[in-house]
Design a protein around this motif. Structure first.
Motif, short mmCIF file in Angstrom:
data_model
loop_
_atom_site.label_atom_id
_atom_site.label_comp_id
_atom_site.label_asym_id
_atom_site.label_seq_id
_atom_site.Cartn_x
_atom_site.Cartn_y
_atom_site.Cartn_z
N VAL A 1 0.82 -1.21 0.00
CA VAL A 1 0.00 0.00 0.00
C VAL A 1 0.85 1.26 0.00
N GLY A 2 0.40 2.26 -0.76
CA GLY A 2 0.96 3.60 -0.70
C GLY A 2 -0.08 4.56 -0.18
N VAL A 3 0.36 5.62 0.47
CA VAL A 3 -0.54 6.61 1.06
C VAL A 3 -0.33 7.94 0.36
N ILE A 4 -1.42 8.49 -0.17
CA ILE A 4 -1.36 9.75 -0.92
C ILE A 4 -1.80 10.88 0.00
N GLY A 5 -0.82 11.54 0.61
CA GLY A 5 -1.12 12.65 1.51
C GLY A 5 -0.86 12.30 2.96
N CYS A 6 -0.52 13.32 3.73
CA CYS A 6 -0.17 13.12 5.15
C CYS A 6 -1.20 13.77 6.06
N ALA A 7 -2.47 13.59 5.75
CA ALA A 7 -3.55 14.14 6.56
C ALA A 7 -3.51 13.59 7.97
N ASN A 8 -4.14 14.31 8.89
CA ASN A 8 -4.14 13.90 10.28
C ASN A 8 -4.70 12.50 10.47
N ARG B 1 9.00 12.84 4.39
CA ARG B 1 10.14 12.16 5.03
C ARG B 1 9.86 11.90 6.50
N ARG B 2 9.30 12.88 7.19
CA ARG B 2 9.01 12.70 8.62
C ARG B 2 8.01 11.58 8.84
N VAL B 3 6.95 11.57 8.06
CA VAL B 3 5.93 10.53 8.22
C VAL B 3 6.49 9.17 7.82
N ALA B 4 7.20 9.11 6.71
CA ALA B 4 7.76 7.84 6.25
C ALA B 4 8.74 7.27 7.26
N ASP B 5 9.54 8.11 7.88
CA ASP B 5 10.49 7.63 8.89
C ASP B 5 9.76 7.01 10.07
N PRO C 1 -6.46 10.07 1.66
CA PRO C 1 -7.11 10.88 2.70
C PRO C 1 -7.13 12.37 2.38
N LEU C 2 -7.02 12.73 1.11
CA LEU C 2 -6.97 14.13 0.71
C LEU C 2 -8.30 14.83 0.95
N PRO C 3 -8.33 16.19 0.97
CA PRO C 3 -9.59 16.91 1.14
C PRO C 3 -10.64 16.51 0.11
N ALA C 4 -11.91 16.63 0.49
CA ALA C 4 -13.01 16.12 -0.33
C ALA C 4 -13.02 16.69 -1.74
#
Length: 337
Positions: free
Chosen positions: A7-14, A44-48, A73-76
């Motif tokens: 899985v990949g995650v598109i965006g670093c939303a809360n 980078r921070r989230v991936a780490d 999880p991007l904005p609507a």
């Protein structure tokens, strides 16, 4: 042993950082490969934190051939563009709710996924909690007699002024953020033939989006459903069902902690009973359901999601036509149904 879904995650939303990425990391069915952001330092921070790769840009993540599925999880308002882009790169998609703010767009995205044999799933997590299945069984067993009415509320305290949910250009507003929960609960428990009688949306002082609202719905058999929602209120997350012989109440209905002991309060005549269930992690259950569907190539039933999208669109139309009076008139909308 079946290999984990990559899985990949598109965006670093809360919600991605706080809830979904920890659930992905804890799941034996998922391997988190990469996290993408338009801000390389944030990626980078989230991936780490989750021992995966950082990717600068959403398109760059979708171009990777070592990713089988993405979470969006991007904005609507921008979510549909990247859901479509992911499907066109032949990746399964778990998208935050709602998948889009328009029924036609939601329908088209599901049709695109089906045409490519891909899973597109909306991240409505509470429907995967066992407590609501237990409520359905009680209703089917006649615990309340003949069902008469449903009431649900989801309200949250005011957000920071900078919160994206106050930004109309990003699809903000109470209906799309919190209103979706009681509406989906009504569909989940009363069925897809539920239809709107009236709706109201209220814009808070100084805000550019709706900050509260309500709707009245009804089944063909006459069971009424009243839903209320808002994002400048005291916290409330509950629903109640009433029948000819009893009633039941579910508190902390939509976002219970994993360790929470689920309770169904059942009242019949002068007797009150608390049905206590084993704790259940609805986030983990949602992740498992998505992974199973993607690995099997078998999409989950999308009928409730599509009906929900249709009703959300109709609520906006009714509220607009009513010019902020207490209730819009459903008959006024029949021609646009």
């Amino acid at each position: 042993m079946t290999a984990p879904l990559r899985v990949g995650v598109i965006g670093c939303a809360n919600i991605a950082v706080r809830r979904m990425l920890p659930a992905f990391a804890a799941s034996p069915d998922i391997e988190v490969v990469a996290v993408a952001s338009r801000d390389p330092d944030k990626a980078r921070r989230v991936a780490d934190s989750f021992d995966c790769r950082a990717v600068h840009g959403y398109a760059e993540l979708l171009a990777r051939d070592d990713i089988h599925a993405v979470y969006v999880p991007l904005p609507a308002a921008v979510r549909p563009r990247w859901v479509e882009a992911a499907l066109r790169t032949n990746k399964h998609v778990l998208a935050e709710k709602p998948i889009s703010t328009e029924y036609a767009c939601t329908r088209d995205l599901f049709e695109l996924a089906a045409s490519r044999g891909l899973v597109l799933m909306e991240n409505v997590m509470f429907v995967h909690h066992r407590r609501h299945a237990a409520v359905r069984r009680l209703l089917a067993d006649g615990a309340l007699g003949e069902l008469r009415s449903f009431y649900a509320a989801f309200t949250i305290p005011p957000l920071a002024d900078s919160d994206i949910r106050y930004r109309p250009e990003l699809g903000g507003g109470a209906l799309m953020d919190v209103g979706i929960y009681p509406l989906r609960a009504a569909l989940h428990l009363l069925g897809p033939e539920l239809d709107i009688i009236g709706a109201s949306l209220t814009q808070g002082t100084g805000r550019q989006v709706d900050t509260s609202g309500a709707a009245l719905l009804c089944t063909p058999g006459g069971v009424t459903a009243q839903i209320t929602f808002g994002m400048e209120h005291t916290y409330r997350s509950a629903y109640e069902l009433r029948g000819s012989e009893g009633s039941l109440t579910v508190d902390r209905a939509f976002t219970p902690p994993a360790e929470d002991v689920p309770v169904i309060s059942l009242h019949r005549g002068a007797k009150a009973e608390e049905i206590r269930l084993e704790p259940h992690d609805q986030v983990a259950a949602t992740v498992a359901a998505f992974a199973a569907a993607a690995r099997a190539g078998t999409p989950p039933d999308t009928s409730d999601t599509l009906r929900q999208s249709e009703l959300l669109s109709r609520m906006i139309q009714i509220a607009a036509r009513s010019e902020h009076t207490a209730w819009g008139i459903a008959q006024d909308l029949k021609t646009s149904a």
